[in-house]
Design a protein around this motif. Structure first.
Motif, PDB file in Angstrom:
ATOM      1  N   LEU A  52       0.830  -1.205   0.000  1.00  0.00           N
ATOM      2  CA  LEU A  52       0.000   0.000   0.000  1.00  0.00           C
ATOM      3  C   LEU A  52       0.865   1.255   0.000  1.00  0.00           C
ATOM      4  N   LEU A  53       1.947   1.231   0.767  1.00  0.00           N
ATOM      5  CA  LEU A  53       2.829   2.393   0.821  1.00  0.00           C
ATOM      6  C   LEU A  53       3.472   2.658  -0.536  1.00  0.00           C
ATOM      7  N   GLN A  54       3.870   1.601  -1.244  1.00  0.00           N
ATOM      8  CA  GLN A  54       4.460   1.786  -2.562  1.00  0.00           C
ATOM      9  C   GLN A  54       3.442   2.350  -3.553  1.00  0.00           C
ATOM     10  N   ILE A  55       2.218   1.852  -3.460  1.00  0.00           N
ATOM     11  CA  ILE A  55       1.172   2.340  -4.365  1.00  0.00           C
ATOM     12  C   ILE A  55       0.916   3.828  -4.136  1.00  0.00           C
ATOM     13  N   ILE A  56       1.053   4.270  -2.882  1.00  0.00           N
ATOM     14  CA  ILE A  56       0.831   5.682  -2.571  1.00  0.00           C
ATOM     15  C   ILE A  56       2.070   6.515  -2.905  1.00  0.00           C
ATOM     16  N   PHE A  57       3.255   5.982  -2.588  1.00  0.00           N
ATOM     17  CA  PHE A  57       4.475   6.797  -2.682  1.00  0.00           C
ATOM     18  C   PHE A  57       4.846   7.109  -4.126  1.00  0.00           C
ATOM     19  N   TYR A  58       4.962   6.102  -4.988  1.00  0.00           N
ATOM     20  CA  TYR A  58       5.453   6.336  -6.345  1.00  0.00           C
ATOM     21  C   TYR A  58       4.507   7.203  -7.172  1.00  0.00           C
TER      22      TYR A  58
ATOM     23  N   THR B  40       2.563   9.434  -6.028  1.00  0.00           N
ATOM     24  CA  THR B  40       2.639  10.789  -5.463  1.00  0.00           C
ATOM     25  C   THR B  40       3.863  11.518  -5.981  1.00  0.00           C
ATOM     26  N   MET B  41       5.003  10.835  -6.037  1.00  0.00           N
ATOM     27  CA  MET B  41       6.217  11.462  -6.562  1.00  0.00           C
ATOM     28  C   MET B  41       6.051  11.814  -8.036  1.00  0.00           C
ATOM     29  N   PHE B  42       5.419  10.922  -8.796  1.00  0.00           N
ATOM     30  CA  PHE B  42       5.190  11.185 -10.222  1.00  0.00           C
ATOM     31  C   PHE B  42       4.247  12.375 -10.417  1.00  0.00           C
ATOM     32  N   PHE B  43       3.226  12.437  -9.575  1.00  0.00           N
ATOM     33  CA  PHE B  43       2.276  13.552  -9.647  1.00  0.00           C
ATOM     34  C   PHE B  43       2.970  14.869  -9.294  1.00  0.00           C
ATOM     35  N   TRP B  44       3.808  14.841  -8.281  1.00  0.00           N
ATOM     36  CA  TRP B  44       4.570  16.030  -7.902  1.00  0.00           C
ATOM     37  C   TRP B  44       5.450  16.507  -9.056  1.00  0.00           C
ATOM     38  N   LEU B  45       6.089  15.562  -9.746  1.00  0.00           N
ATOM     39  CA  LEU B  45       6.944  15.908 -10.880  1.00  0.00           C
ATOM     40  C   LEU B  45       6.150  16.584 -11.993  1.00  0.00           C
ATOM     41  N   ASN B  46       4.962  16.049 -12.272  1.00  0.00           N
ATOM     42  CA  ASN B  46       4.123  16.656 -13.302  1.00  0.00           C
ATOM     43  C   ASN B  46       3.644  18.041 -12.888  1.00  0.00           C
ATOM     44  N   ALA B  47       3.307  18.211 -11.595  1.00  0.00           N
ATOM     45  CA  ALA B  47       2.895  19.532 -11.134  1.00  0.00           C
ATOM     46  C   ALA B  47       4.027  20.535 -11.254  1.00  0.00           C
ATOM     47  N   GLU B  48       5.238  20.071 -11.020  1.00  0.00           N
ATOM     48  CA  GLU B  48       6.387  20.966 -11.169  1.00  0.00           C
ATOM     49  C   GLU B  48       6.558  21.371 -12.624  1.00  0.00           C
ATOM     50  N   ILE B  49       6.283  20.450 -13.587  1.00  0.00           N
ATOM     51  CA  ILE B  49       6.336  20.799 -15.009  1.00  0.00           C
ATOM     52  C   ILE B  49       5.311  21.878 -15.317  1.00  0.00           C
TER      53      ILE B  49
END
Length: 904
Positions: free
Chosen positions: A779-785, A787-796
């Protein structure tokens, strides 16, 4: 004997009917006398047979034969025993099979009560019912002693009274001669009675009593009806008659003579009254009679005499007040009421002191409780027209009772302890009532509640459940009656009848609940729940009165004031539970927790920041008091400990984040992101503080490690994570007055701190609770990765907005070729990194995720980018993605676990 009953009934009926001049009274009186004769005769015979049968059963063994029983001589008790000369236990407590009162040896040394204990020589309980005291008294009058003399004296007394009245109306004989003849006759009765005291005692006492009553009547008539003697001389004669009757009663040890003399004295002004006399003379006369009773009470404990004087004095006084009292009579009536009140409270003390040794301290409940109640009722009518009249009266009565109780306590006599406590209770009640009486008219409900508490106390001391039930009803009824008088009135906060009334009701209920809980062994089984019910009733009234009063007088600060009130009240419950050793009061101390939660919800709805309107004091004080209570009582709620410990941490997180957000929002010239940062940063900081304090502060953190590290920190982590998601969706990253720098702006730095704190928290959980993390790892992996990908897209998105000039909204951003090219390149790089990392670590799932991302990039190129115009952005997208796919094909062409030779 039947004929005597008939004659007596006919004579009494004739006297009554003479007023209406009808003969029916003679017939009815004779019939009633005859009927009473038959009933009394049958009753006496039945009592005699039952007593003889009881004697036989008690003295005969169970194995005795019928012949032995018949041969055994029978013992006949006298049908009517002579009147006891001294007050004995049987005269007050009933037959000998009743328990006598003794000190309870099981009580603590500082308590004293009267418990029924059975004497070793006590007889077995009787199998028949004893007649009531009223029947016994009537029976003794008609069957004991010389009935003819008794009836003759009564008839003579009424006859002289009517003769005086008849002669006064018609002027037949000179008044001086009439009164002299009556006086001579009265003296003759006294002399004859005195001379016969050793020969025929009962006969002599009746004659003396009649003589005393006639002397009273004669002196009063000479003063009131004919004005033959001056008032000072008349009252001097009455004092002499009072002293004479008292002396004769004491010398001959005759309660009957005292009763006859006093009764005649009280009836004299009534029988000779014309309705136009002076009330001052009447009450002065009664004061002298009561002085005689007081003098007798100094030497003898004759309860009947005390009750007769009490009844005559207050009944006649109340009747006069109802018919003749006027406000301008106050100065001439109030002193007499105070005098009578003091006399009969003192008589109650003398009665307790002058008891027989085995009855020392026995309290006459009629005088002890009746005197203040009757006096208060009369006093209320006297001072009704005076402002604060009842208040001053209650205050004076309270001081008097407290002073009297203090004096009795100072004598250090155990037998007077019950009387002292009763007087002290009345003193407290009256002194307490003075406050609402002075401030408002809403005193009835409070008086009922306090009186109910006193009755419960008295019912426990006297072991009478009926009295306790009535006291509980008064306590509850006082509250219901109080509610009927809403809305409240008053010009001062707290110093008004509403709040003082609720406080008095609460205090009465709580005190009664405490007393019941300490005396559970004396309660019936069905009474055991009364203590808890009254505790809840008292707390409801306390909180209702306080919160209602706060809502009446405060506006902006009412919420914080209410929170402080509940917190201090809960702390008081905790302190009182320890001080009074009252465990039932512990649970109400935890009311502070729901109060904190309710105040937080209302604070949010009010839209004001936390430290406003006294919040800077209320919140820290309430949370600190909660932890203080928790440190003392957490072992009592061990099952709830993991859940109630973290709640204040969550409240602090909300309050701190909210306050910092509000304070930052007031600063001008900065971007909105600065005021939003505390909403995510505060939960992360609290998680870090929890981790630091677990090993540095044993309580509450170290002693409840799992509660804070798991249950306490989890909502904080979730709140911080949700903040990151929402900020990446809605925040453009504008950091004015600072320039926007990708990944180095305030928003991204805050998200980085939050991510680091959460990762550090998860790592600590994995060290301390490896099983828990192992179960939740997927569950933690499903949430963590993601979230990091979403953060990267928001930064773009934020970079394209700031450097490409594209508006920060969906349609312009989606239509931007620059955004699409950047997304393609970044997604491809992400897919490359994921697949390469998965190949090296052998994680097939991560490789598949990277491949899906890469497939999404290819699909986007051919669906979106290919359909667009030939721009530089499209060229960069295709070239960049193609180049990255060649690299991926070289380093990680297949998922981990696949045979690479087959692919090659």
């Amino acid at each position: 004997m039947t004929i005597f009953y008939f004659i007596c009934g006919a004579i009494i009926g004739g006297i009554v009917s003479s007023i209406s001049r009808e003969l029916v009274g003679v017939v009815a009186g004779g019939a009633l006398g005859l009927m009473f004769s038959v009933i009394a005769t049958l009753r006496s015979r039945l009592d005699s047979l039952e007593r003889q049968l009881h004697k036989i059963n008690r003295d005969t063994p169970a194995s005795a034969t019928l012949a032995e029983i018949e041969a055994k001589p029978q013992w006949n008790e006298p049908l009517f025993e002579p009147e006891p000369e001294e007050l004995t236990p049987d005269a007050i407590l009933g037959p000998v099979d009743q328990p006598v009162y003794a000190r309870d040896q099981e009580e603590q040394s500082d308590q004293f009560s009267y418990e029924p204990v059975h004497s070793p020589t006590q007889k077995e309980p009787s199998q028949y019912n004893e007649p009531s005291p009223v029947v016994e008294a009537i029976n003794r009058f008609f069957t004991g002693g010389n009935l003819m003399v008794k009836i003759g004296v009564i008839i003579l007394f009424f006859g002289v009274s009517f003769l005086v009245k008849f002669a006064a109306e018609r002027g037949m004989i000179p008044v001086e001669l009439r009164l002299a003849a009556v006086t001579a006759g009265a003296i003759a009765l006294l002399v004859v009675g005195w001379r016969l005291r050793d020969v025929r005692e009962q006969y002599a006492l009746v004659l003396q009593g009649g003589g005393v009553g006639i002397l009273y009547l004669t002196v009063f008539a000479a003063l009131r009806l004919y004005s033959l003697i001056p008032a000072p001389f008349a009252f001097g004669l009455m004092v002499a008659i009072c002293a004479l009757s008292s002396a004769l009663a004491i010398i001959q040890n005759s309660r009957t003579l005292a009763v006859l003399g006093v009764s005649g004295g009280f009836l004299a002004p009534i029988l000779a009254s014309t309705g136009s006399g002076s009330h001052v003379a009447l009450f002065s006369y009664y004061a002298l009679l009561n002085a005689g009773i007081f003098g007798i009470a100094w030497f003898k404990a004759w309860r009947l005499l005390n009750l007769i004087g009490f009844a005559f004095t207050f009944v006649i006084s109340a009747a006069w007040g109802a018919h003749y009292y006027q406000p301008h009579y106050f100065a001439t009536t109030e002193p007499f009421l105070i005098l009578f009140f003091i006399m009969y409270t003192t008589v109650a003390v003398l009665f307790a002191i002058r008891q027989a040794p085995e009855l020392k301290g026995y309290v006459d409940g009629t005088l002890v409780f009746g005197t203040p109640l009757v006096t208060a009722a009369i006093q209320s009518s006297l001072v009704w027209d005076y402002e604060y009249g009842l208040a001053w009266s209650a205050l004076g009565a309270g001081f008097y009772y407290i002073a009297l109780a203090t004096w009795l306590f100072s004598r250090k006599r155990h037998e007077l302890r019950l009387l002292s406590e009763a007087f002290l209770a009345f003193g407290v009640v009256f002194a307490t009532l003075a406050i609402p009486l002075a401030l408002d008219g809403r005193w009835t409900a409070a008086a009922w509640a306090l009186e109910g508490g006193a009755m419960v106390w008295a019912g426990l001391r006297q072991k009478r459940w009926q009295v306790r039930i009535f006291g509980v009803i008064l306590l509850l009824g006082g509250g219901v009656f109080f509610l009927a008088d809403l809305p409240p009135k008053g010009n001062f906060a707290c110093l008004n009848a509403f709040w003082l009334g609720t406080a008095l009701i609460a205090a009465a209920a709580l005190q009664t609940a405490l007393y019941l809980s300490r005396n559970r062994q004396k309660l019936e089984t069905w009474e055991l729940s009364f203590a808890d019910a009254l505790l809840a009733w008292g707390l409801i009234w306390w909180f209702f009165g306080g919160l209602f009063e706060i809502s009446r007088w405060l506006v902006d600060t009412r919420l914080m004031a209410a929170l402080v009130f509940v917190a201090l009240s809960a702390s008081a419950c905790d302190f009182a539970a320890t001080r009074l050793k009252w465990n039932a009061l512990i649970m109400p101390s935890f009311l502070i927790l729901p109060a904190l939660c309710s105040a937080l919800i209302l604070q949010v709805l009010s839209a004001s920041h936390p430290v406003a309107h006294g919040g800077w004091l209320a919140w820290p004080l309430s949370i600190g008091l909660y932890y203080l209570i928790l440190s003392r009582r957490e072992t009592l709620i061990d099952t709830l400990r993991p859940y109630i410990h973290p709640v204040p941490v969550w409240i602090v997180a909300i309050l701190a984040a909210w306050e910092l957000h509000w304070q930052a929002g007031r600063i001008g010239g900065i971007a909105e992101v600065w005021s939003l940062l505390p909403l995510g940063l505060v939960p992360a900081v609290l998680i870090l503080l929890i981790q630091l304090l677990l090993d540095r502060l044993f309580w509450p953190f170290g002693a409840n490690r799992r509660a804070y590290l798991q249950i306490g920190a989890l909502p904080l982590a979730v709140a911080a994570w949700l903040w990151c998601i929402l900020m990446n969706i809605h925040c453009s990253g504008d950091a004015a007055p600072l320039p926007f720098i990708p990944f180095l702006n305030p928003l991204d730095i805050t998200q980085g701190v939050i991510t680091a704190v959460i990762i550090n928290w998860v790592l600590q959980l994995r060290r301390e609770e490896p099983g828990l993390i192992r179960e939740a790892s997927q569950l933690l992996q499903i949430i963590f990765y993601p979230t990091m990908f979403f953060w990267l897209n928001a930064e773009i998105v934020r970079g394209v907005h700031h450097f490409g000039g594209v508006p920060f909204s969906f349609e312009p951003m989606f239509s931007s070729h620059l955004f699409q090219a950047a997304i393609s390149i970044i997604w491809s790089i992400t897919a490359f990194c994921s697949m390469t990392f998965a190949t090296r670590k052998g994680i097939r799932t991560v490789w598949i995720i990277g491949a899906v991302i890469l497939g999404a990039v290819v699909l986007k190129l051919f669906v979106i980018d290919l359909s667009g115009k030939g721009t530089v952005e499209r060229i960069v997208s295709f070239v960049g993605v193609g180049f990255l796919m060649l690299i991926i094909g070289w380093f990680s062409p297949v998922p981990p676990g696949t045979d690479t030779k087959e692919v090659q």
